[in-house]
Design an enzyme around this catalytic site. Structure first.
Site, PDB file in Angstrom:
ATOM      1  N   ILE A 127      -5.343   1.135   1.576  1.00 54.83           N
ATOM      2  CA  ILE A 127      -3.961   0.953   1.189  1.00 54.83           C
ATOM      3  C   ILE A 127      -3.383   1.255  -0.475  1.00 54.83           C
ATOM      4  O   ILE A 127      -2.391   1.559  -0.667  1.00 54.83           O
ATOM      5  CB  ILE A 127      -3.202  -0.906   1.250  1.00 54.83           C
ATOM      6  CG1 ILE A 127      -2.497  -1.012   1.286  1.00 54.83           C
ATOM      7  CG2 ILE A 127      -4.302  -1.344   0.489  1.00 54.83           C
ATOM      8  CD1 ILE A 127      -1.629  -0.284   2.790  1.00 54.83           C
TER       9      ILE A 127
ATOM     10  N   SER B 147     -12.674   1.515  -8.676  1.00 56.68           N
ATOM     11  CA  SER B 147     -13.758   1.302  -7.533  1.00 56.68           C
ATOM     12  C   SER B 147     -14.810   1.836  -8.110  1.00 56.68           C
ATOM     13  O   SER B 147     -15.738   2.715  -8.496  1.00 56.68           O
ATOM     14  CB  SER B 147     -13.012   2.303  -7.156  1.00 56.68           C
ATOM     15  OG  SER B 147     -12.514   1.842  -5.711  1.00 56.68           O
ATOM     16  N   ARG B 148     -16.171   0.945  -6.763  1.00 58.92           N
ATOM     17  CA  ARG B 148     -16.737   1.173  -7.358  1.00 58.92           C
ATOM     18  C   ARG B 148     -17.821   2.281  -6.491  1.00 58.92           C
ATOM     19  O   ARG B 148     -18.598   3.036  -7.581  1.00 58.92           O
ATOM     20  CB  ARG B 148     -17.397   0.558  -6.139  1.00 58.92           C
ATOM     21  CG  ARG B 148     -17.639  -1.248  -6.794  1.00 58.92           C
ATOM     22  CD  ARG B 148     -18.341  -2.073  -5.027  1.00 58.92           C
ATOM     23  NE  ARG B 148     -17.874  -1.234  -3.852  1.00 58.92           N
ATOM     24  CZ  ARG B 148     -17.590  -1.726  -3.016  1.00 58.92           C
ATOM     25  NH1 ARG B 148     -19.173  -3.273  -3.330  1.00 58.92           N
ATOM     26  NH2 ARG B 148     -16.694  -1.410  -1.281  1.00 58.92           N
TER      27      ARG B 148
ATOM     28  N   LYS C 199      -1.888  -9.068  -0.588  1.00 58.76           N
ATOM     29  CA  LYS C 199      -1.777  -9.624   0.016  1.00 58.76           C
ATOM     30  C   LYS C 199      -3.473  -9.580   0.878  1.00 58.76           C
ATOM     31  O   LYS C 199      -3.928  -8.298   1.665  1.00 58.76           O
ATOM     32  CB  LYS C 199      -0.658 -10.003   1.803  1.00 58.76           C
ATOM     33  CG  LYS C 199      -0.419  -8.778   2.594  1.00 58.76           C
ATOM     34  CD  LYS C 199      -2.275  -7.882   2.647  1.00 58.76           C
ATOM     35  CE  LYS C 199      -2.063  -8.294   4.369  1.00 58.76           C
ATOM     36  NZ  LYS C 199      -3.075  -7.755   5.124  1.00 58.76           N
TER      37      LYS C 199
ATOM     38  N   ASP D  59      -6.337 -10.731   9.149  1.00 54.95           N
ATOM     39  CA  ASP D  59      -5.882  -9.701   7.830  1.00 54.95           C
ATOM     40  C   ASP D  59      -3.911  -9.478   8.479  1.00 54.95           C
ATOM     41  O   ASP D  59      -3.170  -9.196   7.828  1.00 54.95           O
ATOM     42  CB  ASP D  59      -6.715  -9.245   8.473  1.00 54.95           C
ATOM     43  CG  ASP D  59      -6.258  -7.506   7.058  1.00 54.95           C
ATOM     44  OD1 ASP D  59      -6.520  -8.038   5.666  1.00 54.95           O
ATOM     45  OD2 ASP D  59      -6.117  -6.167   7.350  1.00 54.95           O
TER      46      ASP D  59
HETATM   47  P1  NAP Z   1     -10.193  -0.223   2.344  1.00 55.18           P
HETATM   48  O1  NAP Z   1      -9.434   0.782   2.927  1.00 55.18           O
HETATM   49  O2  NAP Z   1     -11.581  -0.871   2.868  1.00 55.18           O
HETATM   50  O3  NAP Z   1     -10.466   0.219   0.890  1.00 55.18           O
HETATM   51  C1  NAP Z   1     -10.463  -1.086   0.051  1.00 55.18           C
HETATM   52  C2  NAP Z   1     -11.471  -1.406  -1.251  1.00 55.18           C
HETATM   53  O4  NAP Z   1     -11.858  -2.075  -2.298  1.00 55.18           O
HETATM   54  C3  NAP Z   1     -12.536  -0.063  -1.197  1.00 55.18           C
HETATM   55  O5  NAP Z   1     -12.412   1.576  -0.821  1.00 55.18           O
HETATM   56  C4  NAP Z   1     -13.993  -0.200  -1.451  1.00 55.18           C
HETATM   57  O6  NAP Z   1     -13.680   1.155  -2.785  1.00 55.18           O
HETATM   58  C5  NAP Z   1     -13.035  -1.196  -2.865  1.00 55.18           C
HETATM   59  N1  NAP Z   1     -13.504  -2.636  -2.230  1.00 55.18           N
HETATM   60  C6  NAP Z   1     -14.376  -3.463  -3.447  1.00 55.18           C
HETATM   61  N2  NAP Z   1     -14.930  -4.531  -3.255  1.00 55.18           N
HETATM   62  C7  NAP Z   1     -15.641  -4.366  -1.970  1.00 55.18           C
HETATM   63  C8  NAP Z   1     -16.002  -5.491  -0.865  1.00 55.18           C
HETATM   64  N3  NAP Z   1     -16.484  -5.765  -1.570  1.00 55.18           N
HETATM   65  N4  NAP Z   1     -15.674  -4.227   0.543  1.00 55.18           N
HETATM   66  C9  NAP Z   1     -15.157  -3.164   0.589  1.00 55.18           C
HETATM   67  N5  NAP Z   1     -14.306  -2.368   0.274  1.00 55.18           N
HETATM   68  C10 NAP Z   1     -14.450  -3.070  -1.324  1.00 55.18           C
HETATM   69  O7  NAP Z   1      -9.909  -1.514   2.978  1.00 55.18           O
HETATM   70  P2  NAP Z   1      -7.955  -1.511   2.518  1.00 55.18           P
HETATM   71  O8  NAP Z   1      -7.387  -1.390   3.763  1.00 55.18           O
HETATM   72  O9  NAP Z   1      -7.288  -0.485   1.139  1.00 55.18           O
HETATM   73  O10 NAP Z   1      -7.355  -2.484   2.220  1.00 55.18           O
HETATM   74  C11 NAP Z   1      -7.417  -3.750   0.874  1.00 55.18           C
HETATM   75  C12 NAP Z   1      -6.546  -4.893   0.996  1.00 55.18           C
HETATM   76  O11 NAP Z   1      -5.112  -4.180   1.273  1.00 55.18           O
HETATM   77  C13 NAP Z   1      -6.608  -5.624   2.096  1.00 55.18           C
HETATM   78  O12 NAP Z   1      -6.449  -6.768   1.558  1.00 55.18           O
HETATM   79  C14 NAP Z   1      -5.969  -5.517   2.670  1.00 55.18           C
HETATM   80  O13 NAP Z   1      -5.123  -6.664   4.423  1.00 55.18           O
HETATM   81  C15 NAP Z   1      -4.666  -5.081   2.394  1.00 55.18           C
HETATM   82  N6  NAP Z   1      -3.922  -4.621   3.370  1.00 55.18           N
HETATM   83  C16 NAP Z   1      -4.141  -3.114   3.790  1.00 55.18           C
HETATM   84  C17 NAP Z   1      -3.598  -2.457   4.587  1.00 55.18           C
HETATM   85  C18 NAP Z   1      -3.363  -1.423   5.344  1.00 55.18           C
HETATM   86  O14 NAP Z   1      -2.625  -0.924   6.782  1.00 55.18           O
HETATM   87  N7  NAP Z   1      -4.782  -0.786   5.721  1.00 55.18           N
HETATM   88  C19 NAP Z   1      -1.867  -2.617   4.350  1.00 55.18           C
HETATM   89  C20 NAP Z   1      -1.697  -3.750   3.804  1.00 55.18           C
HETATM   90  C21 NAP Z   1      -1.849  -4.583   2.972  1.00 55.18           C
HETATM   91  P3  NAP Z   1     -14.825   1.436  -3.505  1.00 55.18           P
HETATM   92  O15 NAP Z   1     -16.626   1.159  -2.243  1.00 55.18           O
HETATM   93  O16 NAP Z   1     -14.786   2.186  -3.738  1.00 55.18           O
HETATM   94  O17 NAP Z   1     -15.206  -0.176  -4.342  1.00 55.18           O
END
Ligand code: NAP
Length: 313
Positions: A21, A43-44, A97, A175
């Protein structure tokens, strides 16, 4: 490091959690908004090209950048300590969120922000979808008879490899489902409650891939089906039957259909969120509505959990 919001200069921002996101929505929205200057990324593993990158918020704060705010895009588990550290450093905070993994966490973060006089914005991006505001306006003064929510998407298509979603605290199908609840509670403000929840959790995982809910908004019955294994046409619909016709929000709120009259506008959810955050920072105010999170917590509390077949990506 604490910010001077009275000036007209851009809000100096760091983004935390560079995943799907952050790349799809936050970075483009920030880049196009002159009210923000992106100073650093945290970011990690991931990095943002052209910026100083840090492993965690401690490293960011130690680097001594002139900074006003952070935008937190990590998964909900672990977000509280990041938000608390940012507030302690005098920064304003915008959060993806759901705002935290538990109600206690968001209450603690909010109390901390109030005590420190920092802006806290717990975002609900779906509330910024093109049809939502007009839907709320149309419903005002009408007698609502029933609400039907169908939120069916394919986890493999939209969240490939995101194992955290199926861990404890990852929310599972809630989610995406919490987005539906964020819209429904915005267009129908009132006394919301959860009467019943049937949850299906895959064997060996901690969070549900399917949920069937009976809710109420005042005396109005609301049903919600959240399906994370839906491979057909993807569906994010809210249907509101009233004494004066039927309103349907389709595609997550971007299409508004009132008795067949359709209004559609380009997606601007994240530009609108950042515009709102800028206004909150400039006016030294906050926006924290936990209603959708409270309903999800209640669904987990009263939910009947069935363990179903295992899930593999
Ligand atoms: P994601 O692709 O997994 O990205 C989150 C990033 O946060 C990871 O790439 C990771 O990067 C970092 N991170 C830090 N601590 C973490 C942990 N304990 N476990 C996993 N990753 C961790 O997730 P996302 O889809 O972007 O979603 C993140 C948030 O945005 C969520 O709350 C989700 O509900 C919200 N969101 C997502 C979307 C969507 O379509 N994907 C839409 C709206 C809102 P590093 O490994 O570099 O730390």
């Amino acid at each position: 490091m604490a910010n001077d919001v009275s000036s007209d200069r851009p809000i100096r921002l760091a983004i935390i959690g560079v995943g799907k996101i952050a790349r799809d929505q936050h970075l483009p929205a920030i880049a196009r908004d002159p009210r923000f200057e992106l100073v650093a990324a945290v970011s990690r593993n991931a990095v943002v090209d052209g910026l100083p990158n840090y492993h965690d918020i401690g490293e960011l704060l130690a680097a001594g950048h002139a900074l006003d705010a952070v935008s937190i895009c990590t998964p909900p588990m672990g977000r509280a300590s990041i938000a608390m550290a940012a507030i302690d450093a005098g920064l304003d905070v915008m959060m993806e969120k759901p705002p935290a993994a538990t109600l206690s966490e968001i209450a603690r973060i909010e109390a901390h922000a109030i005590a420190a006089k920092r802006t806290l914005f717990a975002t609900w991006h779906s509330r910024e979808a093109a049809g939502v505001e007009a839907a709320g306006a149309w419903l005002t003064g009408r007698a609502v008879e029933r609400v039907t929510i169908d939120w069916r998407e394919d986890i493999r298509r939209w969240h490939p490899g995101q194992d955290w979603i199926l861990e404890a605290g990852g929310f599972g199908v809630f989610d995406p489902g919490i987005n539906a609840l964020s819209i429904a509670t915005a267009i129908l403000p009132g006394d919301w409650g959860v009467q019943r929840a049937d949850l299906r959790v895959p064997e060996g995982r901690m969070s549900p891939l399917y949920a069937d809910l009976s809710l109420t908004c005042g005396a109005v019955p609301v049903t919600a089906t959240f399906d994370f294994l839906h491979e057909g046409p993807q569906q994010w619909d809210i249907v509101v039957d009233t004494d004066g016709g039927t309103l349907t929000l389709r595609m997550g709120g971007s299409i508004l259909d009132i008795d067949g009259a359709i209004t559609e506008a380009p997606d601007a959810e994240y530009p609108r969120l950042y515009a709102r955050f800028a206004n909150l920072v400039r006016s030294r105010s906050s926006d924290v509505d936990v209603t959708p999170l409270r309903l999800v917590a209640d669904a987990f509390l009263v939910g009947k959990r069935d363990v179903v077949g295992s899930f593999e990506w």
